[in-house]
Design a protein around this motif. Sequence first.
Motif, PDB file in Angstrom:
ATOM      1  N   LEU A  61       0.888  -1.163   0.000  1.00  0.00           N
ATOM      2  CA  LEU A  61       0.000   0.000   0.000  1.00  0.00           C
ATOM      3  C   LEU A  61       0.926   1.212   0.000  1.00  0.00           C
ATOM      4  CD1 LEU A  61      -2.472  -1.200   2.800  1.00  0.00           C
ATOM      5  CD2 LEU A  61      -2.590  -1.647   0.325  1.00  0.00           C
ATOM      6  N   ASP A  62       1.064   1.841  -1.176  1.00  0.00           N
ATOM      7  CA  ASP A  62       2.138   2.801  -1.413  1.00  0.00           C
ATOM      8  C   ASP A  62       3.461   2.057  -1.184  1.00  0.00           C
ATOM      9  OD1 ASP A  62       0.366   4.786  -2.068  1.00  0.00           O
ATOM     10  OD2 ASP A  62       0.247   5.578  -0.035  1.00  0.00           O
ATOM     11  N   GLN A  63       4.258   2.466  -0.228  1.00  0.00           N
ATOM     12  CA  GLN A  63       5.537   1.792   0.018  1.00  0.00           C
ATOM     13  C   GLN A  63       5.479   0.853   1.230  1.00  0.00           C
ATOM     14  OE1 GLN A  63       7.883   2.188  -2.290  1.00  0.00           O
ATOM     15  NE2 GLN A  63       6.424   3.576  -3.293  1.00  0.00           N
ATOM     16  N   ARG A  64       4.298   0.707   1.809  1.00  0.00           N
ATOM     17  CA  ARG A  64       4.176  -0.117   3.010  1.00  0.00           C
ATOM     18  C   ARG A  64       3.711  -1.527   2.645  1.00  0.00           C
ATOM     19  NH1 ARG A  64       0.477   4.008   6.670  1.00  0.00           N
ATOM     20  NH2 ARG A  64       1.789   5.877   6.437  1.00  0.00           N
ATOM     21  N   LYS A  65       4.323  -2.507   3.262  1.00  0.00           N
ATOM     22  CA  LYS A  65       3.896  -3.884   3.050  1.00  0.00           C
ATOM     23  C   LYS A  65       2.636  -4.153   3.871  1.00  0.00           C
ATOM     24  CE  LYS A  65       8.418  -5.933   2.037  1.00  0.00           C
ATOM     25  NZ  LYS A  65       9.392  -7.003   2.391  1.00  0.00           N
ATOM     26  N   LEU A  66       1.661  -4.803   3.225  1.00  0.00           N
ATOM     27  CA  LEU A  66       0.427  -5.165   3.925  1.00  0.00           C
ATOM     28  C   LEU A  66       0.738  -6.215   4.983  1.00  0.00           C
ATOM     29  CD1 LEU A  66      -2.659  -4.911   4.115  1.00  0.00           C
ATOM     30  CD2 LEU A  66      -2.820  -6.702   2.355  1.00  0.00           C
ATOM     31  N   LYS A  67       0.200  -6.024   6.184  1.00  0.00           N
ATOM     32  CA  LYS A  67       0.455  -6.954   7.279  1.00  0.00           C
ATOM     33  C   LYS A  67      -0.854  -7.485   7.863  1.00  0.00           C
ATOM     34  CE  LYS A  67       4.948  -5.052   8.599  1.00  0.00           C
ATOM     35  NZ  LYS A  67       5.792  -4.510   9.696  1.00  0.00           N
ATOM     36  N   THR A  68      -0.740  -8.608   8.532  1.00  0.00           N
ATOM     37  CA  THR A  68      -1.888  -9.256   9.158  1.00  0.00           C
ATOM     38  C   THR A  68      -2.191  -8.581  10.495  1.00  0.00           C
ATOM     39  OG1 THR A  68      -0.606 -10.841  10.459  1.00  0.00           O
ATOM     40  CG2 THR A  68      -1.076 -11.419   8.155  1.00  0.00           C
ATOM     41  N   PRO A  69      -3.316  -8.919  11.129  1.00  0.00           N
ATOM     42  CA  PRO A  69      -3.610  -8.350  12.458  1.00  0.00           C
ATOM     43  C   PRO A  69      -2.519  -8.624  13.488  1.00  0.00           C
ATOM     44  CG  PRO A  69      -5.595  -9.290  11.525  1.00  0.00           C
ATOM     45  CD  PRO A  69      -4.475  -9.661  10.592  1.00  0.00           C
ATOM     46  N   GLN A  70      -1.766  -9.726  13.321  1.00  0.00           N
ATOM     47  CA  GLN A  70      -0.665 -10.027  14.234  1.00  0.00           C
ATOM     48  C   GLN A  70       0.661  -9.434  13.761  1.00  0.00           C
ATOM     49  OE1 GLN A  70      -0.448 -14.192  15.292  1.00  0.00           O
ATOM     50  NE2 GLN A  70      -2.616 -14.304  15.841  1.00  0.00           N
ATOM     51  N   ARG A  71       0.568  -8.509  12.792  1.00  0.00           N
ATOM     52  CA  ARG A  71       1.712  -7.752  12.301  1.00  0.00           C
ATOM     53  C   ARG A  71       2.717  -8.592  11.540  1.00  0.00           C
ATOM     54  NH1 ARG A  71      -0.064  -3.539  11.280  1.00  0.00           N
ATOM     55  NH2 ARG A  71       2.036  -2.654  11.115  1.00  0.00           N
ATOM     56  N   LYS A  72       2.258  -9.674  10.954  1.00  0.00           N
ATOM     57  CA  LYS A  72       3.112 -10.466  10.074  1.00  0.00           C
ATOM     58  C   LYS A  72       2.909  -9.989   8.643  1.00  0.00           C
ATOM     59  CE  LYS A  72       2.513 -14.561  13.000  1.00  0.00           C
ATOM     60  NZ  LYS A  72       1.930 -15.929  13.083  1.00  0.00           N
ATOM     61  N   VAL A  73       3.960 -10.028   7.839  1.00  0.00           N
ATOM     62  CA  VAL A  73       3.833  -9.622   6.436  1.00  0.00           C
ATOM     63  C   VAL A  73       2.909 -10.599   5.723  1.00  0.00           C
ATOM     64  CG1 VAL A  73       5.041  -9.295   4.259  1.00  0.00           C
ATOM     65  CG2 VAL A  73       6.103  -8.554   6.397  1.00  0.00           C
ATOM     66  N   LEU A  74       1.929 -10.056   5.005  1.00  0.00           N
ATOM     67  CA  LEU A  74       0.992 -10.910   4.274  1.00  0.00           C
ATOM     68  C   LEU A  74       1.673 -11.400   3.005  1.00  0.00           C
ATOM     69  CD1 LEU A  74      -2.803 -10.283   3.842  1.00  0.00           C
ATOM     70  CD2 LEU A  74      -1.444 -11.318   2.029  1.00  0.00           C
ATOM     71  N   GLN A  75       1.987 -12.689   2.950  1.00  0.00           N
ATOM     72  CA  GLN A  75       2.667 -13.304   1.812  1.00  0.00           C
ATOM     73  C   GLN A  75       1.844 -14.472   1.287  1.00  0.00           C
ATOM     74  OE1 GLN A  75       6.399 -14.443   3.719  1.00  0.00           O
ATOM     75  NE2 GLN A  75       7.445 -12.726   2.741  1.00  0.00           N
ATOM     76  N   VAL A  76       1.800 -14.620  -0.042  1.00  0.00           N
ATOM     77  CA  VAL A  76       1.097 -15.743  -0.669  1.00  0.00           C
ATOM     78  C   VAL A  76       1.982 -16.348  -1.749  1.00  0.00           C
ATOM     79  CG1 VAL A  76      -1.205 -14.816  -0.184  1.00  0.00           C
ATOM     80  CG2 VAL A  76      -0.057 -14.227  -2.328  1.00  0.00           C
ATOM     81  N   ASP A  77       1.694 -17.601  -2.096  1.00  0.00           N
ATOM     82  CA  ASP A  77       2.480 -18.292  -3.127  1.00  0.00           C
ATOM     83  C   ASP A  77       1.988 -17.993  -4.537  1.00  0.00           C
ATOM     84  OD1 ASP A  77       4.117 -19.633  -1.270  1.00  0.00           O
ATOM     85  OD2 ASP A  77       2.571 -21.139  -0.933  1.00  0.00           O
TER      86      ASP A  77
END
Length: 267
Positions: A42-58
């Motif tokens: 989101l702009d230059q920020r990585k989207l994170k989960t509610p537990q502040r983990k980086v949201l990553q998918v395969d």
Amino acid sequence: MYHFKYKNFVVTFNIVRYMATLKRFYRKTNILLSDGKFEITLDQRKLKTPQRKVLQVDSKPLALAIAAEWDMQKNTIDKSSMHLTALCNTVIDNPHNHTKQDMVNYIVNCLEMDTILFHSYENEELYKLQTENWDPLVQWFCDNYGVNLIKTQSIKAPTVPLETKAILTRHLMSHNYSAVCGFMYGVDAIKSVILTLAAAERVISIKEAVRQSRLEENYQVSHWGSVEWFHDHNKYDLQSRLAAAILFVHLNSYSVSYQPKIDKNVD
């Protein structure tokens, strides 16, 4: 309304505006590749989960679909409409510490309360309508998975044979954790294991699965009328939830990940 196309799937996400709690704080969305995983920015920020983990998918298509959910937000962010994001958050954070076996057991046990196994015992017209619509789907399920199911005309739950549960368990366990999470999300949305699997197997469309799950409600509406806006809102909400669930299953079952090309000229 947003249409996302992947292979032979065209799924529609109907965005319903709820009371907003967060203003949009970014201008644009994007995806990037990091260590073989796809991330959303989101702009230059990585989207994170509610537990502040980086949201990553395969899956790149899944990353694009999640980015689209965020890109579709206007002045305020409606998280209740972002089903793919919610599914990814659940998989990554696993707030309830569910194992794949836990989720599979839950889905299999839901078969005993499957909407389309409960037929009316009071209304002959409704029973006929249910038989005409639901029996072919129940038969497909039995033929496809080599199992036996018996519908009920009482409030008592039908008995599902242990062999049927074992076969369905093996089928669901053959999927990865994320896909099983998608199946569970779909079952919870429309209260039917059979309809969710039929939609996943492309036997019926998303709209048809939701229509079948609401057969009794639609019958009552045809006789007594509908509450203004409520029934349509419910229908579109179920369609968006099931569409997200089925898309999540497929994009996690057939992940499209980046693999660097190998230069055959290099020794």
